[in-house]
Design a protein around this motif. Sequence first.
Motif, PDB file in Angstrom:
ATOM      1  N   VAL A 103     -16.345  10.566  10.089  1.00  0.00           N
ATOM      2  CA  VAL A 103     -17.396  10.848   9.101  1.00  0.00           C
ATOM      3  C   VAL A 103     -17.833  12.300   9.313  1.00  0.00           C
ATOM      4  N   VAL A 104     -16.868  13.163   9.569  1.00  0.00           N
ATOM      5  CA  VAL A 104     -17.158  14.551   9.934  1.00  0.00           C
ATOM      6  C   VAL A 104     -16.210  15.571   9.304  1.00  0.00           C
ATOM      7  N   ASP A 105     -15.013  15.168   8.939  1.00  0.00           N
ATOM      8  CA  ASP A 105     -14.016  16.124   8.458  1.00  0.00           C
ATOM      9  C   ASP A 105     -14.230  16.429   6.968  1.00  0.00           C
ATOM     10  N   PRO A 106     -13.471  17.401   6.408  1.00  0.00           N
ATOM     11  CA  PRO A 106     -13.648  17.749   4.987  1.00  0.00           C
ATOM     12  C   PRO A 106     -13.556  16.527   4.064  1.00  0.00           C
ATOM     13  N   ASN A 107     -12.715  15.557   4.403  1.00  0.00           N
ATOM     14  CA  ASN A 107     -12.805  14.222   3.804  1.00  0.00           C
ATOM     15  C   ASN A 107     -13.113  13.233   4.924  1.00  0.00           C
ATOM     16  N   TYR A 108     -13.893  12.206   4.605  1.00  0.00           N
ATOM     17  CA  TYR A 108     -14.138  11.128   5.561  1.00  0.00           C
ATOM     18  C   TYR A 108     -13.002  10.113   5.437  1.00  0.00           C
ATOM     19  N   THR A 109     -12.706   9.403   6.535  1.00  0.00           N
ATOM     20  CA  THR A 109     -11.605   8.448   6.515  1.00  0.00           C
ATOM     21  C   THR A 109     -12.076   7.062   6.931  1.00  0.00           C
ATOM     22  N   ALA A 110     -11.727   6.064   6.116  1.00  0.00           N
ATOM     23  CA  ALA A 110     -12.041   4.664   6.413  1.00  0.00           C
ATOM     24  C   ALA A 110     -10.748   3.858   6.398  1.00  0.00           C
ATOM     25  N   LEU A 111     -10.731   2.746   7.146  1.00  0.00           N
ATOM     26  CA  LEU A 111      -9.565   1.866   7.163  1.00  0.00           C
ATOM     27  C   LEU A 111      -9.921   0.492   6.602  1.00  0.00           C
ATOM     28  N   ALA A 112      -8.911  -0.166   6.070  1.00  0.00           N
ATOM     29  CA  ALA A 112      -9.028  -1.579   5.678  1.00  0.00           C
ATOM     30  C   ALA A 112      -7.918  -2.300   6.426  1.00  0.00           C
ATOM     31  N   LYS A 113      -8.310  -3.233   7.280  1.00  0.00           N
ATOM     32  CA  LYS A 113      -7.414  -3.773   8.309  1.00  0.00           C
ATOM     33  C   LYS A 113      -7.379  -5.291   8.194  1.00  0.00           C
ATOM     34  N   MET A 114      -6.180  -5.848   8.081  1.00  0.00           N
ATOM     35  CA  MET A 114      -6.067  -7.285   7.839  1.00  0.00           C
ATOM     36  C   MET A 114      -5.112  -7.895   8.857  1.00  0.00           C
ATOM     37  N   ARG A 115      -5.514  -9.037   9.367  1.00  0.00           N
ATOM     38  CA  ARG A 115      -4.739  -9.777  10.345  1.00  0.00           C
ATOM     39  C   ARG A 115      -3.500 -10.365   9.661  1.00  0.00           C
ATOM     40  N   LYS A 116      -2.309 -10.088  10.206  1.00  0.00           N
ATOM     41  CA  LYS A 116      -1.091 -10.595   9.592  1.00  0.00           C
ATOM     42  C   LYS A 116      -1.052 -12.117   9.579  1.00  0.00           C
ATOM     43  N   GLU A 117      -1.633 -12.757  10.588  1.00  0.00           N
ATOM     44  CA  GLU A 117      -1.532 -14.226  10.668  1.00  0.00           C
ATOM     45  C   GLU A 117      -2.274 -14.914   9.518  1.00  0.00           C
ATOM     46  N   TRP A 118      -3.130 -14.169   8.808  1.00  0.00           N
ATOM     47  CA  TRP A 118      -3.827 -14.754   7.658  1.00  0.00           C
ATOM     48  C   TRP A 118      -3.077 -14.517   6.345  1.00  0.00           C
ATOM     49  N   LEU A 119      -1.935 -13.873   6.432  1.00  0.00           N
ATOM     50  CA  LEU A 119      -1.181 -13.525   5.217  1.00  0.00           C
ATOM     51  C   LEU A 119       0.090 -14.368   5.124  1.00  0.00           C
ATOM     52  N   PRO A 120       0.647 -14.482   3.923  1.00  0.00           N
ATOM     53  CA  PRO A 120       1.944 -15.147   3.789  1.00  0.00           C
ATOM     54  C   PRO A 120       2.951 -14.517   4.750  1.00  0.00           C
ATOM     55  N   ARG A 121       3.908 -15.324   5.211  1.00  0.00           N
ATOM     56  CA  ARG A 121       4.884 -14.849   6.209  1.00  0.00           C
ATOM     57  C   ARG A 121       5.963 -13.991   5.558  1.00  0.00           C
ATOM     58  N   THR A 122       5.619 -12.806   5.149  1.00  0.00           N
ATOM     59  CA  THR A 122       6.572 -11.900   4.514  1.00  0.00           C
ATOM     60  C   THR A 122       6.556 -10.594   5.284  1.00  0.00           C
ATOM     61  N   PRO A 123       7.695  -9.991   5.587  1.00  0.00           N
ATOM     62  CA  PRO A 123       7.659  -8.692   6.251  1.00  0.00           C
ATOM     63  C   PRO A 123       7.166  -7.624   5.290  1.00  0.00           C
TER      64      PRO A 123
END
Lengths: 336, 336, 336, 336
Positions: free
Chosen positions: C299-319
């Motif tokens: 929350v300091v650089d010329p653009n701020y950076t955020a992530l959206a992070k999801m647990r694979k085990e909650w998703l369909p089993r697709t690579p």
Amino acid sequence: MSSVQVFTYRPSASEFAWTFGGAAPVARVAPGTVLEVFTEDCFAGRVRGVDDLVSRVVEFPYVNPQTGPFYIDGAEPGDTLAVHFVSIEPARDWGASTTVPLFGALTSTHTTATLQDPLPEVVWIYQFDKANRLCRFESRFGDYTVDLPMDPMHGTVGVAPANLEARSSLVPDAHGGNMDTPEMRAGVTCYLGVNVPGALFSLGDGHARQGEGETCGVAVECAMNTVVIVDVVKGRPCPWPRLESDTHIMSTGSARPLEDAFRIAQVDLIQWLQADYGLAMLDAYQLVSQGVEAPLANVVDPNYTALAKMRKEWLPRTPAMDDTHARLRAIAAAYR
Amino acid sequence: MSSVQVFTYRPSASEFAWTFGGAAPVARVAPGTVLEVFTEDCFAGRVRGVDDLVSRVVEFPYVNPQTGPFYIDGAEPGDTLAVHFVSIEPARDWGASTTVPLFGALTSTHTTATLQDPLPEVVWIYQFDKANRLCRFESRFGDYTVDLPMDPMHGTVGVAPANLEARSSLVPDAHGGNMDTPEMRAGVTCYLGVNVPGALFSLGDGHARQGEGETCGVAVECAMNTVVIVDVVKGRPCPWPRLESDTHIMSTGSARPLEDAFRIAQVDLIQWLQADYGLAMLDAYQLVSQGVEAPLANVVDPNYTALAKMRKEWLPRTPAMDDTHARLRAIAAAYR
Amino acid sequence: MSSVQVFTYRPSASEFAWTFGGAAPVARVAPGTVLEVFTEDCFAGRVRGVDDLVSRVVEFPYVNPQTGPFYIDGAEPGDTLAVHFVSIEPARDWGASTTVPLFGALTSTHTTATLQDPLPEVVWIYQFDKANRLCRFESRFGDYTVDLPMDPMHGTVGVAPANLEARSSLVPDAHGGNMDTPEMRAGVTCYLGVNVPGALFSLGDGHARQGEGETCGVAVECAMNTVVIVDVVKGRPCPWPRLESDTHIMSTGSARPLEDAFRIAQVDLIQWLQADYGLAMLDAYQLVSQGVEAPLANVVDPNYTALAKMRKEWLPRTPAMDDTHARLRAIAAAYR
Amino acid sequence: MSSVQVFTYRPSASEFAWTFGGAAPVARVAPGTVLEVFTEDCFAGRVRGVDDLVSRVVEFPYVNPQTGPFYIDGAEPGDTLAVHFVSIEPARDWGASTTVPLFGALTSTHTTATLQDPLPEVVWIYQFDKANRLCRFESRFGDYTVDLPMDPMHGTVGVAPANLEARSSLVPDAHGGNMDTPEMRAGVTCYLGVNVPGALFSLGDGHARQGEGETCGVAVECAMNTVVIVDVVKGRPCPWPRLESDTHIMSTGSARPLEDAFRIAQVDLIQWLQADYGLAMLDAYQLVSQGVEAPLANVVDPNYTALAKMRKEWLPRTPAMDDTHARLRAIAAAYR
């Protein structure tokens, strides 16, 4: 003049309101009434000289006193309250401005929080030359002096908010409140959506003049003798405060970040062009893109306020908001 | 007129620049030179009728072509480039505006990302009445037509940026670029801090007129025949682009959110008042708070742009920026 | 192990890059190559003790040196570059952090401009206990000391940007760059959309550890010996940088205001769930709403950076992303 | 257990509060009291199946009902109310989530106003497996199903605000309210600065689980049976809501844009480290920069909420907030 109803009200120190919503009405008036009122300055009259620092003389939260609220007969949720400003005249021959610690656009604040020290607290007193409608800036740290034109306005104009809320008189939002726009001057009609029976209208925070954005957070603050005419546009909602002058229609938006205030005002203006002027949405978007003025009101209050302002002569020849502005202009002429 | 040096330049389709920085100079000119140039419109001339949708006819990233860059002899980092606009005249008798998918203030975009569908893509063509200086809005979804005054301007004016960067011509920042302010009209001098030897000045993106904020992201775009005079203020840095007219000085800020663009412009104006007009910081803060105009330029580009504009007659009688505006006014008079 | 191609590169002081885009490649490598590289710290190695104030020892714009760029054979616009982090190990036994005037989240800055004085400039040196993977905070204004776990990462990882641009290595955007996320650690694969032939990948800005948001703007900065494997996912675009670990998929967004960085990352994650996991848009929106983690990067650089992070085990089993992470994991295992 | 005072309260449909401030207390309790309460879901229990669209079944502004307010004996402005969450258990075996027109992070809203159509309105019903503490996501536009862990929490916890205000229960601010942080779970103590005599504490808006940021604006909403212990920390102000678990201390900030919520929480955490842990301001700034977690709470409500979360084991061994968390943990143990 026999047909004009006039109600005069000068509140005592204990009779001000400090919120929109949550305050009992001081009077009940009929639509079409001319209200002659006194408003105290935002400091509750406590800053009278350069040594009257806000942090010392103002008793929070008793800041930005409002005259009202007035219960307007027949105003119901879903209607719009129209407030026409007949005249706004400084009640004293001086005004005051100040820096306030952690308040203003060019300092960190309680929300744009940093670890830096606040700016110093300083008071400027402006002497008014009412005959020539001037107010005199005198530098505090040098000897520069300049006369600026007076352009009296009300920073705070509003009704009780929706959603059972009571909001501090320092806050601008959909109910109006502390929008701090220089466009709220004599000759203008302000439209406010009604959220509760009687609307509960009040006003205050007179400024002898103010820059766009109100950079340091404080204008040339002064008590005012003000005349307004109140009216009700039945069955006509108004989602955000609007203004109308002889030459322009204006929408307002109040939000953070500032681009959201801009977006609200622009969308409201476009929807106004659709509803009252018959333009298609995308045509209105295009015409506004080339024709709009977007004067900033404040970039310092809990919400920032932006305006979207369009010249009437560029629009279809249709009266806006049921021709209320013209009707109130006529009452104002009869009153004078 | 023998003393005025004139350089005329009309780029071919392959000679435009698409960035500030990263493009080789097209010519080398001396300070004081009058540049007579042609600029293509932001669509690279490809939108010529209502069926020419941007998504179909424009080849990204070849959008917003710039005329230049010009290498200005003697301009060094730490100096300021001054660009005086003598005249800006539409080169064709029509202009175009459009909606662009996921671009504009009243739609979600690639950065204000939502899951909603984009707005429809529509083109509006404006016919110009050059004699009366009018451009005609014709609705696409109804039959409303209105003539708006032309007020020609350049949306994009800048130099090579600092920090070894090359920026798309769509971006406004400290190097100028795509600021999209209606204040960039004939009669105005624009000051730009020099970041690389020769400054590498270019310009483009002519607008026959534009609303404040450029709401839909696209003005009345048109090719221009433009005359500017370039000059160098030696040893004088300029952290953000500034403008000067006969009546006002103006600072700009470009950033997101919009309040940061406002803050940059206001702080720069205050520091200008300190440096050139001798006011103390807090006095300048106060005077600006009561006197400033804050017209928005754009609320649509990768950075938003705001101005802080102050009337010269309210300031001490000191020439700003080494009196460069007056000097260039004199050259302009000799040129005519 | 005979099948693993290894390329070792240790740049000299004059061989670093300072931008993404605009720098010539230092080497050409094939997809699947293991790169063993040295990266210098963000100060170009010039802050070595508590008296080495950034404003004194760093020569702007020569800050945040990047190792590279590497030209990856066969990478074309429309492909995605995959970078798998095999190991990230501090190259010295100490790191440094500092305050920098007008930089950081809790101070006014050049864009969040105020009239206040900057915070004081202070340097903290962290001693590393590599055996126990600890770095020691020592207070400068008291006697408090505490060992924090090391969690080495790269703040800056990216490719040449689109639109003919060259961006300072201090900037994060759609091309990656200075995202400053603690998630860029060993074991993770980073996906970057390719904008120019060869992708032109570089990296730098090692941190022994960093808080979420990088509050003061500077992490525990240190030189690194880092091993990555580069690969190309052909015909597969990647609009914003993505990360994949054994347990999670992650999208990033870089923008201002911070909610836009959040929006970009969340929309990209939803579109990823649509494309690779077969969920309908609104179902993906709902599942993400209940399952996502949203760790802030900077929350300091010329653009701020955020992530959206999801647990694979909650998703369909697709690579995801053509199973690239698993493929690079296998190469990493062969390399060790 | 004889020493533990227990107060049980299950409001009827007409007994909920819809604001913080402006509602009369439902009971008066002593510090140290265990409150066993029922809270209704944010829909006032009206969304019970996939056809119960919010726009059809919810009667605005009667949304997000609060249980309370409770008048806490002896709580005075300048004190802090401590609320320890002993247990939070879903009162039904299902929960509901929805999209709501013009509400949520990935749509335009009434403040981030655009001209686009709203997203479709959809309801998801989650079945709970209480034995295994799971809640089941079932896609509405496909056949994907997945069990997510329950992690029950209260979205809305607060006291009457300062400045004579009454705020909708949808709003988070310095008084707490609708912060929507997953950290508000059993085992945690929440600290709230007292603004009015008795504090007027209420709570509601139970979530069986929620992603960070609450992307679509609606979590897995459900009625709760909740046990809290209330206490008063005398003479100790608390400017923004704070949380304490056995392992972490946490500050919150609620504002727009999101970076301001981040700034508030980080500054409050640093000031907490100064006040309770004896660190100098700049040392605290540095330690937080390297050690903080910054989980987002909501990016959808009228104010966004961010947390700044620090591991206690990295701090000097000093009890925070007068050791209140340990004291309430002991009462909770006695109660069980």
